[in-house]
Design a protein around this motif. Structure first.
Motif, PDB file in Angstrom:
ATOM      1  N   GLY B 248       0.821  -1.208   0.000  1.00  0.00           N
ATOM      2  CA  GLY B 248       0.000   0.000   0.000  1.00  0.00           C
ATOM      3  C   GLY B 248       0.854   1.256   0.000  1.00  0.00           C
ATOM      4  N   LEU B 249       1.875   1.281   0.861  1.00  0.00           N
ATOM      5  CA  LEU B 249       2.742   2.459   0.948  1.00  0.00           C
ATOM      6  C   LEU B 249       3.491   2.662  -0.369  1.00  0.00           C
ATOM      7  CD1 LEU B 249       4.114   2.107   4.577  1.00  0.00           C
ATOM      8  CD2 LEU B 249       2.696   3.955   3.683  1.00  0.00           C
ATOM      9  N   ALA B 250       3.975   1.557  -0.956  1.00  0.00           N
ATOM     10  CA  ALA B 250       4.713   1.675  -2.215  1.00  0.00           C
ATOM     11  C   ALA B 250       3.820   2.271  -3.303  1.00  0.00           C
ATOM     12  CB  ALA B 250       5.227   0.305  -2.645  1.00  0.00           C
ATOM     13  N   GLU B 251       2.574   1.822  -3.357  1.00  0.00           N
ATOM     14  CA  GLU B 251       1.653   2.370  -4.362  1.00  0.00           C
ATOM     15  C   GLU B 251       1.415   3.852  -4.134  1.00  0.00           C
ATOM     16  OE1 GLU B 251      -2.046   0.411  -4.915  1.00  0.00           O
ATOM     17  OE2 GLU B 251      -1.145  -1.461  -5.584  1.00  0.00           O
ATOM     18  N   ALA B 252       1.162   4.230  -2.893  1.00  0.00           N
ATOM     19  CA  ALA B 252       0.841   5.624  -2.607  1.00  0.00           C
ATOM     20  C   ALA B 252       2.034   6.537  -2.873  1.00  0.00           C
ATOM     21  CB  ALA B 252       0.375   5.769  -1.163  1.00  0.00           C
ATOM     22  N   TYR B 253       3.238   6.120  -2.472  1.00  0.00           N
ATOM     23  CA  TYR B 253       4.428   6.960  -2.703  1.00  0.00           C
ATOM     24  C   TYR B 253       4.718   7.088  -4.191  1.00  0.00           C
ATOM     25  CZ  TYR B 253       5.450   6.909   2.303  1.00  0.00           C
ATOM     26  OH  TYR B 253       5.365   7.083   3.665  1.00  0.00           O
ATOM     27  N   PRO B 267       3.464  -3.049  -7.666  1.00  0.00           N
ATOM     28  CA  PRO B 267       3.323  -4.356  -7.025  1.00  0.00           C
ATOM     29  C   PRO B 267       4.108  -5.435  -7.762  1.00  0.00           C
ATOM     30  CG  PRO B 267       1.177  -3.357  -7.370  1.00  0.00           C
ATOM     31  CD  PRO B 267       2.181  -2.441  -7.963  1.00  0.00           C
ATOM     32  N   PHE B 268       4.134  -5.362  -9.067  1.00  0.00           N
ATOM     33  CA  PHE B 268       4.791  -6.416  -9.836  1.00  0.00           C
ATOM     34  C   PHE B 268       6.306  -6.333  -9.711  1.00  0.00           C
ATOM     35  CE2 PHE B 268       0.621  -5.772 -11.646  1.00  0.00           C
ATOM     36  CZ  PHE B 268       0.128  -7.055 -11.512  1.00  0.00           C
ATOM     37  N   VAL B 269       6.821  -5.110  -9.675  1.00  0.00           N
ATOM     38  CA  VAL B 269       8.265  -4.948  -9.476  1.00  0.00           C
ATOM     39  C   VAL B 269       8.651  -5.475  -8.101  1.00  0.00           C
ATOM     40  CG1 VAL B 269      10.130  -3.275  -9.259  1.00  0.00           C
ATOM     41  CG2 VAL B 269       8.408  -2.990 -11.054  1.00  0.00           C
ATOM     42  N   ILE B 270       7.863  -5.109  -7.075  1.00  0.00           N
ATOM     43  CA  ILE B 270       8.176  -5.563  -5.714  1.00  0.00           C
ATOM     44  C   ILE B 270       8.144  -7.078  -5.645  1.00  0.00           C
ATOM     45  CG2 ILE B 270       7.405  -5.598  -3.311  1.00  0.00           C
ATOM     46  CD1 ILE B 270       6.388  -2.857  -3.600  1.00  0.00           C
ATOM     47  N   ILE B 271       7.103  -7.686  -6.218  1.00  0.00           N
ATOM     48  CA  ILE B 271       6.984  -9.131  -6.064  1.00  0.00           C
ATOM     49  C   ILE B 271       8.103  -9.843  -6.823  1.00  0.00           C
ATOM     50  CG2 ILE B 271       5.394  -9.743  -7.952  1.00  0.00           C
ATOM     51  CD1 ILE B 271       3.911 -11.456  -5.849  1.00  0.00           C
TER      52      ILE B 271
END
Lengths: 385, 291
Positions: B248-253, B267-271
């Motif tokens: 959630g934080l990654a998306e918002a930032y 999300p895809f980069v993180i995963i």
């Protein structure tokens, strides 16, 4: 035995003669209106009220004696929102059913799939779908009744110009409707002396847009915010807008001009403005309004027969059918070329969606003023003047 | 400057809390059977939409919520009895595919019987948002975080302190051995599906005031919840919360500081990064391959 055979043969001949006699007679006696609509499937919210409207008014017209002394006959197929089915059904309407004209095509996809066949066959076609590509560039046999999103963008920008707003922030969904709305808004803004200083997007399935709205709010000089999209996205943007306590003028597009949006957005929608069909405020219009009578008649006809609220989509079908009948009357028959010419020369036909002024260059015939700017007041739509 | 940072953080917490709560639902079934239940999103939908439908029928909200959650529990048990149990000898991948089929089926039923409209549920608290350091936070996010914390604690106690929880872990570790020790493995699995459905439905009700609800809300939330669970380490409740908040934080930032256009790529980069460096997620148990 012999006698029965003879009788049978006689009977068969009579029956055959009767069928031979009735088929052409029937074809000559009725005006055949073809239609393919998305009555089921994902676009059923468009096709369902459209079909209901066509059935309602074809019945009414037939009760009053039809058009030019002939009864109207509706030949309808359900394309279920599938463009390839729409093409198949358009083919059947043209070749097998030999219709005099077609009023239909709930979605842009279905319409565009049928257009090449219709152009080739040379049958007048009134589409009920929104996209600008349907009538731009002008296609000889193709007309449409809904405004394009360009008219909506113009109407919003016009209202901003009147209120002296010159720098705006834009937030739009990345789906087809939002992306197209974003493009036309950017193209048109310059014509109204308006500069788009912030341009943000969100995914139509997003559940929070406060980050994007915060960016817009913190942009220097921004005076108003426009959200161009449809579906539930705008409801979430509107709720976030209220949550952040932003007090700039807020605009939505015609995409959410419905009561279900008010329900979803709740109190957060208070004060926002959007362009919409006058149908939403039919009972609040002054009686002097040129559309007053048409709007309220359609509303009461529809609501008394179907026991559900009238929708702007059904109104596209109403306008399509009225334009078709006006053209047939003017052409004095169903000669396809004459009906087409008559459609193109329609000038000032008052419909539910707006007042149609067709021309050789414009096969849609509505201008931005056909949209009314509404404001949400006390959880209901109100006219602004 | 700071108020902007706070606002992005609060947005991230709101999103993250939702993802975390959804991610929690995946852990129980995964722990019991190593099956990733892709119908988890549909349990959320049953919770949210069930409440809306019952309220429309005149049931007061205090009864509508537990009824809808119970309905989802029954749906979870039925899913196990009718779709998973008959295929008991199938391998895990087959069972996962069965859950995908079940999710499409449930979504279809909801679309036909409950309609395609979006609906909103009222906030739990009267005050909708609170102001902190020039930024606003939805009170509903706090509810979500609080309930997620309660669920994590409850799940932790369940697995470590109760015979039932231990039986569930035993079943996941070695089904045959567990069965020889007198554990009714089929009943344990059925219970896992039932409880997961209840957790999912509760999450569906709690997030509905923010996300709105409709027959297809489970697709997006289920997928994001699964990503959060995978980031945190499948099977770990604390990991699910951590993964959800991180996502959630990654998306918002990203939406706030880089561009909203790239938000959905995050999300895809993180995963990808996490699965590359930590194949079991942040807090996942290290898998032991027996040869």
């Amino acid at each position: 035995m012999k006698r029965t055979l003879k009788q049978l043969a006689a009977g068969a001949v009579t029956a055959l003669g009767l069928t031979l006699a009735t088929v052409p007679a029937q074809a000559a006696d009725t005006i055949r209106i073809g239609s393919f609509l998305s009555v089921t499937g994902p676009a059923s919210f468009l096709g369902d009220p459209e079909l209901k409207t066509l059935e309602l008014y074809i019945d009414k017209i037939n009760e009053r004696g039809g058009v030019l002394g002939k009864q109207l006959e509706l030949i309808h197929y359900d394309d279920a929102g599938d463009a390839s089915k729409a093409r198949t059904f358009a083919n059947r309407l043209l070749r097998q059913d030999r219709v005099d004209l077609i009023v239909g095509g709930s979605t842009t996809g279905a319409t565009m799939a049928a257009v090449p066949l219709i152009q080739q066959a040379g049958v007048p076609f009134i589409s009920l779908a929104g996209a600008e590509t349907i009538t731009t560039p002008v296609k000889k046999w193709v007309f449409k009744t809904p405004q394009s999103d360009r008219q909506a963008a113009r109407r919003i920008l016009m209202d901003m110009e009147e209120r002296g707003l010159t720098k705006i922030g834009l937030i739009s969904g990345t789906g087809g409707f939002g992306a197209s709305g974003r493009n036309v808004t950017k193209e048109e803004a310059g014509n109204f002396g308006i500069e788009i200083v912030a341009d943000e997007t969100y995914n139509p399935k997003d559940t929070d847009t406060t980050a994007q709205l915060t960016r817009i709010r913190n942009t220097d000089g921004v005076q108003a915010i426009l959200n161009f999209d449809f579906g539930q996205g705008p409801a979430i943007v509107t709720r976030n807008y209220a949550q952040l306590g932003i007090d700039l003028p807020f605009y939505q597009s015609h995409g959410v001009a419905s009561d279900s949006f008010l329900e979803l957005a709740g109190d957060a929608a208070e004060g926002l403005r959007l362009p919409a069909s006058a149908l939403l405020v039919a009972d609040k219009l002054p009686e002097s309004d040129p559309q007053y009578e048409v709007l309220n008649r359609y509303k009461s006809d529809y609501e008394s027969r179907y026991d559900e609220s009238v929708s702007t989509f059904g109104a596209y079908a109403y306008d399509g059918l009225q334009l078709a009948i006006q053209a047939i009357n003017k052409a004095g028959g169903t000669d396809k070329a004459k009906v087409r010419d008559a459609l193109e020369s329609i000038d000032g036909a008052v419909g539910v969606t707006g007042t149609y002024r067709m021309s050789a260059e414009d096969h849609m015939g509505l201008d931005a003023e056909s949209f009314r700017i509404l404001q949400v007041e006390d959880g209901d739509w109100a006219l602004t003047e | 400057m700071f108020s902007e940072f706070f606002q992005f953080t609060f947005s991230g917490i709101t999103l993250g809390a939702i993802y975390a709560l959804v991610a929690l639902g995946f852990t129980l079934i995964y722990n019991a059977s190593h099956v990733i239940n892709f119908a988890q999103g549909e349990f959320l939908m049953i919770g949210g939409m069930g409440t809306v439908v019952l309220m429309d029928a005149g049931v007061p909200i205090y009864f509508a919520i537990p009824l809808a959650i119970a309905m989802a529990g029954v749906a979870g048990i039925l899913l196990h009895r009718l779709a998973i149990a008959p295929a008991k000898n199938a391998d895990v991948v087959t069972l996962i595919i069965i859950t995908i089929g079940a999710s499409i089926f449930l979504r279809g039923l909801a679309q036909v019987f409950w309609g395609k409209e979006y609906h909103a549920l009222p906030n739990f608290s009267a005050t909708e948002s609170i102001s902190l350091g020039g930024a606003t936070l939805l009170t509903q996010s706090l509810w979500i975080l609080g309930i997620a914390a309660v669920l994590v604690t409850a799940l932790g106690l369940f697995f470590t302190r109760t015979a039932l929880g231990k039986a569930l872990l035993a079943t996941s570790m070695n089904k045959d051995a567990a069965s020889l020790m007198g554990i009714k493995t089929s009943a344990i699995l059925m219970m896992a599906f039932g409880i997961s459905a209840v957790i999912g439905a509760a999450a569906g009700v709690i997030v509905a005031p923010i996300t709105l609800t409709s027959y297809d809300i489970g697709i997006m939330l289920g997928l994001k919840g699964f990503i959060a669970a995978a980031i945190g380490g499948l099977g770990s409740s604390t990991g699910a919360i951590l993964g959800g908040l991180l996502l959630g934080l990654a998306e918002a930032y990203t939406a706030g500081y880089i561009s909203s256009d790239y938000k959905d790529a995050v999300p895809f980069v993180i995963i990808l990064a996490i699965l590359f460096f930590l194949p079991n997620g942040l807090l996942g148990s290290r898998a032991v391959e027996r040869v």
